[in-house]
Write an enzyme that holds these catalytic residues in place. Structure first.
Site, PDB file in Angstrom:
ATOM      1  CE1 TYR A  92      -3.759   2.140  -0.081  1.00  0.00           C
ATOM      2  CE2 TYR A  92      -3.826   2.152   2.309  1.00  0.00           C
ATOM      3  CZ  TYR A  92      -4.343   2.562   1.092  1.00  0.00           C
ATOM      4  OH  TYR A  92      -5.441   3.396   1.056  1.00  0.00           O
ATOM      5  CB  SER A 183       1.120  -5.819   2.465  1.00  0.00           C
ATOM      6  OG  SER A 183       0.364  -4.987   3.330  1.00  0.00           O
ATOM      7  CD  GLN A 184      -1.992  -1.510  -2.679  1.00  0.00           C
ATOM      8  OE1 GLN A 184      -2.818  -0.626  -2.523  1.00  0.00           O
ATOM      9  NE2 GLN A 184      -0.815  -1.300  -3.248  1.00  0.00           N
ATOM     10  CG  ASP A 273      -0.073  -9.252   9.680  1.00  0.00           C
ATOM     11  OD1 ASP A 273      -0.132  -8.056  10.020  1.00  0.00           O
ATOM     12  OD2 ASP A 273       0.061  -9.620   8.497  1.00  0.00           O
ATOM     13  CG  HIS A 302       2.122  -6.635   7.662  1.00  0.00           C
ATOM     14  ND1 HIS A 302       1.081  -7.395   7.164  1.00  0.00           N
ATOM     15  CD2 HIS A 302       2.367  -5.686   6.723  1.00  0.00           C
ATOM     16  CE1 HIS A 302       0.703  -6.903   6.007  1.00  0.00           C
ATOM     17  NE2 HIS A 302       1.471  -5.873   5.700  1.00  0.00           N
TER      18      HIS A 302
END
Length: 319
Positions: A92, A183-184, A273, A302
């Site tokens: 992101y 992630s994103q 996470d 994460h």
């Protein structure tokens, strides 16, 4: 074992909390029709960065709503037959990254394509009224508008459109295309493979953009999900429209796209996470019906998951 979320035995059965819009299938059918109607006008521009064993290009195409999307494209030299390709998606607010991290796959005979998400840290356009980057608040873009104007709808479509463009490249074997990201990038990996079901292999790592209501109920609407809290504080401070808002977010919730995936899946998750809570990731993973495998890291959050990228390379070598 430390516990941030549900116990593992519950995670493996978890079905998600976010409401699914009643017209979800029609919504994405309409969106894909819009994508297919766009003239992509693909352009390849030789990059200043070059290496002896591959050609490097800036690839541009026109996505929905007229946005010009950029990706980095690395094509191995001296391969006579159509070869496999890997599409990479970034985290992101980030961008496609430097050229050097594409070279591992190129050295193995893969073409590599890394997309800049529109309006984030790269050079892809966000045509939502301005030129240049909008950078922040992408999850909530469109929540006060028609669902067809949700920004992540457009970004999800960009991933599928790019996959289709890659499959049409003469040097690429359309039956041997994989996608990956963290992630994103993990969320976009799921979305891409769901909206372009010809994707053969996908490797999402702690995927973002899943089960928004669970994020809220865990009080984890911070960090990458902070804009959910900001939206409620600014536009619905008493949560009178909470169900409506989360239902609208359901259009861009990967758990509801996951059942469309046909490709083989290797997914990595860290059970500590706090950015993308494990239960939100399992909400999507548990709905995947294709051949799948989960690599679990009990003590990791994460962050880099040791050995996982090596496993992903081995996994993609099977294309």
């Amino acid at each position: 074992m430390p516990l941030l979320d549900m116990p593992l035995e519950q995670l493996t059965q978890y079905a998600g909390r976010n409401p699914k819009p009643a017209d979800f299938e029609e919504y994405w059918s309409r969106a894909l029709d819009e994508m297919k109607s766009v003239e992509a006008n693909v352009e390849l521009v030789e990059s200043d960065f070059q290496v002896p064993f591959a050609d490097c290009f800036d690839l541009y195409f026109t996505g929905v709503r007229g946005a010009r999307i950029h990706a980095k494209y690395v094509r191995p030299k001296n391969i006579a037959q159509p070869h496999p390709a890997i599409i990479q998606f970034h985290g992101y607010k980030g961008h496609a990254g430097d050229w050097n991290d594409k070279l591992i796959y190129a050295s193995l005979g893969f073409s590599v394509i890394a997309m800049d998400c529109r309006g984030q840290g790269g050079t892809s356009e966000d045509t939502g009224g301005i030129k240049g980057t909008t950078f922040n608040g992408h999850i909530i873009r469109g929540l006060n508008d028609t669902p067809d104007n949700l920004l992540f709808r457009h970004i999800f479509l960009d991933t599928a459109q790019l996959a289709g463009i890659v499959m049409e490249l003469p040097e690429v074997d359309a039956d041997r295309v994989g996608v990956t990201g963290a992630s994103q990038g993990g969320g976009l990996t799921l979305a891409c493979a769901a909206l372009e079901p010809r994707i053969k292999k996908l490797a999402p790592v702690f995927p973002f953009l899943c089960d928004y209501k669970r994020v809220w109920e865990m009080d984890q609407a911070k960090d990458a999900y902070l804009e959910l809290s900001t939206f409620f504080r600014s536009f619905d401070p008493q949560h009178k429209k909470e169900e409506e808002i989360f239902t609208r977010l359901g259009y861009i919730d990967n758990q509801f796209l996951a059942s469309r995936i046909k490709g083989e899946v290797l997914m990595g998750v860290g059970l500590m996470d706090s950015i993308c809570p494990p239960s939100t990731q399992f909400a999507a993973y548990n709905k995947i019906t294709s051949n799948k495998r989960l690599e679990i890291y009990p003590d990791f959050g994460h962050e880099g998951l040791p050995g996982l990228q090596d496993n992903i390379i081995t996994f993609m070598l099977g294309l």
